[in-house]
Design an enzyme around this catalytic site. Structure first.
Site, PDB file in Angstrom:
ATOM      1  N   ASN A  43      44.570  26.405  36.706  1.00  0.00           N
ATOM      2  CA  ASN A  43      44.878  27.830  36.801  1.00  0.00           C
ATOM      3  C   ASN A  43      44.042  28.639  35.818  1.00  0.00           C
ATOM      4  OD1 ASN A  43      47.091  27.573  38.735  1.00  0.00           O
ATOM      5  ND2 ASN A  43      48.090  26.467  37.084  1.00  0.00           N
ATOM      6  N   CYS A  44      42.750  28.501  35.913  1.00  0.00           N
ATOM      7  CA  CYS A  44      41.833  29.120  34.963  1.00  0.00           C
ATOM      8  C   CYS A  44      40.785  29.900  35.751  1.00  0.00           C
ATOM      9  CB  CYS A  44      41.170  28.010  34.141  1.00  0.00           C
ATOM     10  SG  CYS A  44      39.856  28.539  33.043  1.00  0.00           S
ATOM     11  N   GLY A  45      40.218  30.893  35.132  1.00  0.00           N
ATOM     12  CA  GLY A  45      39.147  31.653  35.768  1.00  0.00           C
ATOM     13  C   GLY A  45      37.927  30.798  36.083  1.00  0.00           C
TER      14      GLY A  45
END
Length: 177
Positions: free
Chosen positions: A58-60
Site C-alpha cells: 500500500n505504497c505510492g
C-alpha cells in the site's frame, strides 16, 4: 567410500543441502517464503548477483512490482536473482500474508521469490537488511533496492525513486552479471 556413500554425497550437493555449509557470507540465512511453510537459504543463489528489495502493498511505489517483474524476466537467464522482502516497517503492508500474496502474485504477476513479511529497519530488522544497512544505507522508505555482487563483496544501494528499469540500475545489473 562405497558407491552408496558417493551417491548420497552427490544427492546432497545437487539438492543444495550442502550449500549452506559452503557459504560463509551474510546470505547464509534461512527465510520463509511468502504464504508458505517452505524456506529458502539465500546461499542457494551463491555465485549469482542478487537484487534485494523491501516492498509494501500500500505504497505510492507499489507499482514498481511490475517493473521488478520485467527486470526479473529480462535478466533471470543471465543469473540475476530478484528477491522481495515485504515489510511493514513503514506501516504500508497488509496485516494478512494472504492479502500481501494476492497483491504481488495476482495483481502484479510476480514470479520472483517473495519472502514472508519482516522488518527491514531497527533492532528487529531481518539479518539480511541489518547487513545491507550496515554496509550501505538503511532503507528510509519502501522499495529500496540493493544490488549484491556474485561474490557478495559489493553492495550498491538504490533508493525508492530509482525505478527498476532505469538506465542507472540496468547498467549496474549488467556490470554485475
Amino acid at each position: 567410500m562405497t558407491l552408496r556413500h558417493s551417491l548420497i554425497g552427490l544427492f546432497l550437493l545437487s539438492s543444495g543441502a550442502a550449500t549452506a555449509s559452503t557459504c560463509d557470507d551474510f546470505t547464509n540465512v534461512e527465510l520463509r517464503k511468502l504464504r508458505s511453510q517452505e524456506t529458502v537459504n539465500l546461499c542457494e543463489f551463491k555465485d549469482k548477483p542478487l537484487l534485494l528489495v523491501n516492498t509494501a502493498s500500500n505504497c505510492g511505489f507499489t507499482s514498481q512490482f511490475k517493473d521488478l517483474q520485467a527486470v526479473h524476466k529480462k535478466y533471470q537467464d543471465q543469473g540475476l536473482v530478484v528477491i522481495g522482502f515485504p515489510s511493514d516497517s513503514f506501516f504500508q503492508e497488509e496485516n494478512d500474508e494472504k492479502e500481501t500474496a494476492e497483491m504481488c502474485f495476482i495483481n502484479y504477476g510476480v514470479t520472483f521469490t517473495m519472502l514472508a513479511t519482516s522488518d527491514v529497519k531497527g533492532s528487529d530488522a531481518n539479518p539480511i537488511f541489518k547487513h545491507l544497512g550496515e554496509q550501505t544505507k538503511k532503507p528510509s522508505w519502501n522499495f529500496n533496492k540493493y544490488l549484491v555482487s556474485k561474490d557478495r563483496a559489493t553492495i550498491q544501494h538504490f533508493g525508492s525513486r530509482v525505478k527498476p528499469q532505469s538506465d542507472q540500475l540496468a547498467k549496474a545489473i549488467e556490470a554485475a552479471l
